[in-house]
Write a protein that holds these residues in place. Structure first.
Motif, short mmCIF file in Angstrom:
data_model
loop_
_atom_site.label_atom_id
_atom_site.label_comp_id
_atom_site.label_asym_id
_atom_site.label_seq_id
_atom_site.Cartn_x
_atom_site.Cartn_y
_atom_site.Cartn_z
N ALA A 84 13.05 5.17 -9.17
CA ALA A 84 11.66 5.22 -9.64
C ALA A 84 11.03 3.84 -9.62
N LEU A 85 11.80 2.83 -10.02
CA LEU A 85 11.25 1.48 -10.01
C LEU A 85 11.01 0.97 -8.60
N ALA A 86 11.89 1.37 -7.67
CA ALA A 86 11.71 0.96 -6.27
C ALA A 86 10.43 1.57 -5.69
N ARG A 87 10.22 2.82 -5.96
CA ARG A 87 8.98 3.45 -5.49
C ARG A 87 7.74 2.81 -6.13
N ARG A 88 7.89 2.46 -7.41
CA ARG A 88 6.76 1.83 -8.10
C ARG A 88 6.46 0.47 -7.49
N ALA A 89 7.48 -0.26 -7.07
CA ALA A 89 7.28 -1.58 -6.46
C ALA A 89 6.54 -1.44 -5.13
N ALA A 90 6.88 -0.40 -4.35
CA ALA A 90 6.18 -0.16 -3.07
C ALA A 90 4.71 0.18 -3.32
N LEU A 91 4.48 0.98 -4.37
CA LEU A 91 3.08 1.32 -4.70
C LEU A 91 2.31 0.09 -5.14
N GLN A 92 2.95 -0.83 -5.79
CA GLN A 92 2.25 -2.03 -6.25
C GLN A 92 1.75 -2.87 -5.07
N GLY A 93 2.60 -2.88 -3.98
CA GLY A 93 2.13 -3.59 -2.79
C GLY A 93 0.88 -2.94 -2.20
N GLN A 94 0.85 -1.61 -2.15
CA GLN A 94 -0.34 -0.92 -1.65
C GLN A 94 -1.54 -1.16 -2.57
N ILE A 95 -1.25 -1.13 -3.88
CA ILE A 95 -2.34 -1.37 -4.83
C ILE A 95 -2.92 -2.76 -4.67
N SER A 96 -2.05 -3.74 -4.43
CA SER A 96 -2.53 -5.12 -4.24
C SER A 96 -3.40 -5.22 -2.98
N ASP A 97 -2.96 -4.57 -1.89
CA ASP A 97 -3.78 -4.59 -0.65
C ASP A 97 -5.13 -3.91 -0.87
N LEU A 98 -5.14 -2.78 -1.55
CA LEU A 98 -6.40 -2.07 -1.80
C LEU A 98 -7.32 -2.87 -2.70
N GLU A 99 -6.74 -3.58 -3.65
CA GLU A 99 -7.58 -4.42 -4.53
C GLU A 99 -8.23 -5.55 -3.74
N THR A 100 -7.46 -6.14 -2.79
CA THR A 100 -8.04 -7.18 -1.94
C THR A 100 -9.19 -6.62 -1.09
N GLN A 101 -8.97 -5.46 -0.47
CA GLN A 101 -10.03 -4.83 0.32
C GLN A 101 -11.24 -4.46 -0.54
N HIS A 102 -10.96 -4.03 -1.77
CA HIS A 102 -12.04 -3.66 -2.67
C HIS A 102 -12.90 -4.88 -3.01
N GLN A 103 -12.25 -6.00 -3.26
CA GLN A 103 -13.01 -7.22 -3.56
C GLN A 103 -13.84 -7.67 -2.35
#
Length: 258
Positions: A84-103
């Motif tokens: 579960a933590l490994a999957r959460r870490a992968a999602l965090q990378g996607q979230i970081s990329d989306l936040e950059t695109q959002h900004q």
């Protein structure tokens, strides 16, 4: 030849161009550009909103994975918690990329919004100036036409002036012809076919007799006013004799009545 053609085309274009139509066309193009900018702002805002929805979904899923990992640890399933933590870490990378695109999209949206506002202000100012120029041009055009009409240099007034000049010339020609014919008839150079024209001797006799008749009538009226028909008759006879004496030339010898 190309330069001559372009010069003639430019002259024809300048003659056919109406500044008011050109200003209206430019204003229409500016409105179309402003509309495109607004559509761009709307597209960027739509993309930003879509990223926000994706971020919310990924963040919710990351929270769920974190909760699953805690629950797995509580149940003694360390392997499940690690997954579960490994999957959460992968999602965090996607979230970081989306936040950059959002900004980035948010910054572009702000720039486009500011550009749209500035363009809107320019379009409004151009519209005001356009209407002012059109009104000034229309007034100047009307003043020019009035001035040309007063001075007679406009095309319409020139045609009227030519017509008036031709009418005056024809009138003068007819008057000169009529005067010439009268002079020729009076001099006898032309015969009057109607029989109404008199010769110069008869005209002079008619003039003298007409004047004598007027003098006789005047003497008769004076005699009547003076006091009676007898005196009037004598005055008339005396007036007639006086008129004959006046008509007789001085160098003509007088003969006494026998």
């Amino acid at each position: 030849m190309g330069m001559i053609f372009r010069a003639k085309a430019n002259k024809a274009l300048d003659r056919a161009e109406d500044p008011r139509e050109t200003l209206d066309y430019s204003y229409q193009k500016q409105l179309e550009l402003l509309q495109k900018v607004r559509r761009g702002v709307a597209d960027v805002a739509t993309s930003r909103k879509r990223l926000e929805l994706q971020l919310n979904q990924l963040q919710k899923k990351s929270s769920d994975l974190e909760g699953q990992g805690r629950k797995a640890l509580a149940l003694g399933r360390e392997d499940l918690a690690r997954e579960a933590l490994a999957r959460r870490a992968a999602l965090q990378g996607q979230i970081s990329d989306l936040e950059t695109q959002h900004q980035t999209l948010q910054g572009e949206e702000e720039k486009l919004t500011l550009a749209a506002q500035r363009l809107q202000a320019k379009v409004d100012a151009f519209r005001t100036k356009k209407e002012t120029i059109k009104a000034t041009y229309t007034a100047a055009q009307a003043q020019t036409r009035i001035a040309e009409s007063f001075s007679g240099i406009s095309e319409e007034m020139s045609d009227v002036g030519v017509a008036i000049q031709r009418a005056e010339d024809k009138t003068a020609q007819l008057q000169a012809r009529s005067g010439a014919i009268d002079e020729l008839l009076a001099s006898g150079a032309l015969d009057d076919q109607s029989g109404l024209q008199k010769d110069d001797i008869q005209l002079e006799l008619d003039r003298l007799s007409g004047g004598s008749d007027v003098e006789l009538e005047l003497q008769r009226m004076k005699a009547e006013l003076a006091g009676g028909p007898s005196g009037g008759q004598q005055a008339i006879e005396g007036g007639a004799e006086g008129e004959k004496d006046r008509q007789q030339p001085e160098d003509t010898p007088r003969f006494e009545k026998n």
